[in-house]
Design a protein around this motif. Structure first.
Motif, mmCIF file in Angstrom:
data_model
loop_
_atom_site.group_PDB
_atom_site.id
_atom_site.type_symbol
_atom_site.label_atom_id
_atom_site.label_comp_id
_atom_site.label_asym_id
_atom_site.label_seq_id
_atom_site.Cartn_x
_atom_site.Cartn_y
_atom_site.Cartn_z
ATOM 1 N N HIS A 36 0.850 -1.188 0.000
ATOM 2 C CA HIS A 36 0.000 0.000 0.000
ATOM 3 C C HIS A 36 0.891 1.244 0.000
ATOM 4 O O HIS A 36 1.773 1.388 0.847
ATOM 5 C CB HIS A 36 -0.923 0.009 1.224
ATOM 6 C CG HIS A 36 -1.611 1.320 1.384
ATOM 7 N ND1 HIS A 36 -2.595 1.744 0.522
ATOM 8 C CD2 HIS A 36 -1.421 2.334 2.270
ATOM 9 C CE1 HIS A 36 -3.001 2.956 0.882
ATOM 10 N NE2 HIS A 36 -2.300 3.341 1.937
ATOM 11 N N PRO A 38 1.709 4.852 0.829
ATOM 12 C CA PRO A 38 1.148 5.873 1.730
ATOM 13 C C PRO A 38 1.231 7.296 1.178
ATOM 14 O O PRO A 38 0.676 8.220 1.766
ATOM 15 C CB PRO A 38 2.001 5.728 2.999
ATOM 16 C CG PRO A 38 3.304 5.167 2.526
ATOM 17 C CD PRO A 38 3.009 4.355 1.299
ATOM 18 N N CYS A 80 -1.553 12.484 0.961
ATOM 19 C CA CYS A 80 -1.850 11.073 1.240
ATOM 20 C C CYS A 80 -3.336 10.820 0.984
ATOM 21 O O CYS A 80 -4.141 11.749 1.035
ATOM 22 C CB CYS A 80 -1.557 10.748 2.700
ATOM 23 S SG CYS A 80 0.085 11.196 3.265
ATOM 24 N N ASP A 85 -2.214 7.092 6.631
ATOM 25 C CA ASP A 85 -0.986 7.192 5.826
ATOM 26 C C ASP A 85 -0.093 8.327 6.345
ATOM 27 O O ASP A 85 1.134 8.229 6.297
ATOM 28 C CB ASP A 85 -1.325 7.482 4.348
ATOM 29 C CG ASP A 85 -2.099 6.353 3.694
ATOM 30 O OD1 ASP A 85 -2.047 5.225 4.204
ATOM 31 O OD2 ASP A 85 -2.763 6.610 2.663
ATOM 32 N N GLN A 88 1.996 7.126 9.082
ATOM 33 C CA GLN A 88 3.031 6.226 8.553
ATOM 34 C C GLN A 88 4.174 7.036 7.925
ATOM 35 O O GLN A 88 5.353 6.749 8.148
ATOM 36 C CB GLN A 88 2.392 5.297 7.507
ATOM 37 C CG GLN A 88 3.317 4.161 7.086
ATOM 38 C CD GLN A 88 2.680 3.251 6.037
ATOM 39 O OE1 GLN A 88 1.463 3.237 5.845
ATOM 40 N NE2 GLN A 88 3.514 2.492 5.348
#
Ligand code: 0O2
Length: 211
Positions: A36, A38, A80, A85, A88
């Protein structure tokens, strides 16, 4: 003091160029590993000289103290998809050896009075010049696409009203900010479902989930 602005801004130009490559590089690595991603996209700019002068007058920053006291001459923005995200990305930046986080401002938990939401980091970045290493301050703003939409609209309206919004406009902007926040919350819920579905799918096929 008369300043040679091109000379003064050269290390900032280099910093923004290098940070754009590095932050876009994070996105590329996640994509290549089928994880995924981010980061949706990254932008960067060096603050225009006129804005530097105006801000230094408002904040009473002497010209010879700009390097130490104006932290957003080099500015990066990371957009994001999801609020998760953002956290992160903040963690990724905190862990890097080439960027030192000096200040964190969480305007997501503590939104500004205007309705503005975003996560700000002030970092110190060592740029390599022919004269040697120079530590440059840079501000990284990390926000969702919805937060960015709101901030972009509000920023352009600011040009019209010079910050003195009529009450009705202020109310509308605050409502729009709340709507953007609700959108982020709804999207976060969908994100969790998507990830759960992906985990179930991977489990069914006997594969491990790498995120
Ligand atoms: P521009 O044109 O975006 O460069 P600092 O200003 O960094 O010395 P401060 O006030 O603590 O110190 O900074 P803050 O609030 O962490 O960051 C200021 C920047 O955040 C602004 O830069 C904007 O980019 C953004 N920002 C903050 N509040 C708002 C807001 O209410 N609306 C919008 N649209 N953006 C906001 P500049 O220099 O103001 O402008």
């Amino acid at each position: 003091m008369k300043r040679d602005w091109d000379l003064f801004l050269a290390p900032y130009e280099q910093t923004v160029a290098e940070l754009k490559v590095k932050l876009r590089g994070i996105r590329k690595q996640y994509r290549e590993q089928n994880r995924h991603v981010p980061i949706e996209f990254v932008t960067g700019r060096v603050k225009p000289v006129e804005s530097i002068i105006t801000k230094s007058q408002i904040r009473h920053i002497p010209m010879e103290r700009l390097e130490e006291e104006m932290s957003d001459i080099a500015g990066l923005r990371i957009m994001c998809q999801f609020v998760e995200d953002i956290h992160q990305v903040v963690q990724i930046i905190r862990n890097r050896k080439d960027m030192k986080v000096l200040i964190e401002r969480d305007y997501i938990t503590n939104k500004k009075e205007s309705g503005y939401r975003s996560y700000h980091l002030v970092i110190e970045y060592p740029v390599q010049l022919i004269s040697g290493e120079k530590k440059i301050l840079a501000e990284i703003q990390i926000r969702t696409l919805a937060m960015n939409f709101w901030a972009t609209i509000e920023h352009s309206l600011n040009y019209k009203y010079q910050g003195a919004f009529p009450e009705e406009m202020k109310d509308r902007l605050q409502r729009a900010a709340e709507a953007a926040y609700q959108l982020d919350e709804e999207m976060s819920k969908i994100r969790e479902e998507i990830q759960e579905a992906q985990r179930l799918f991977a489990h069914g096929r006997g594969k491990s989930d790498d995120g």
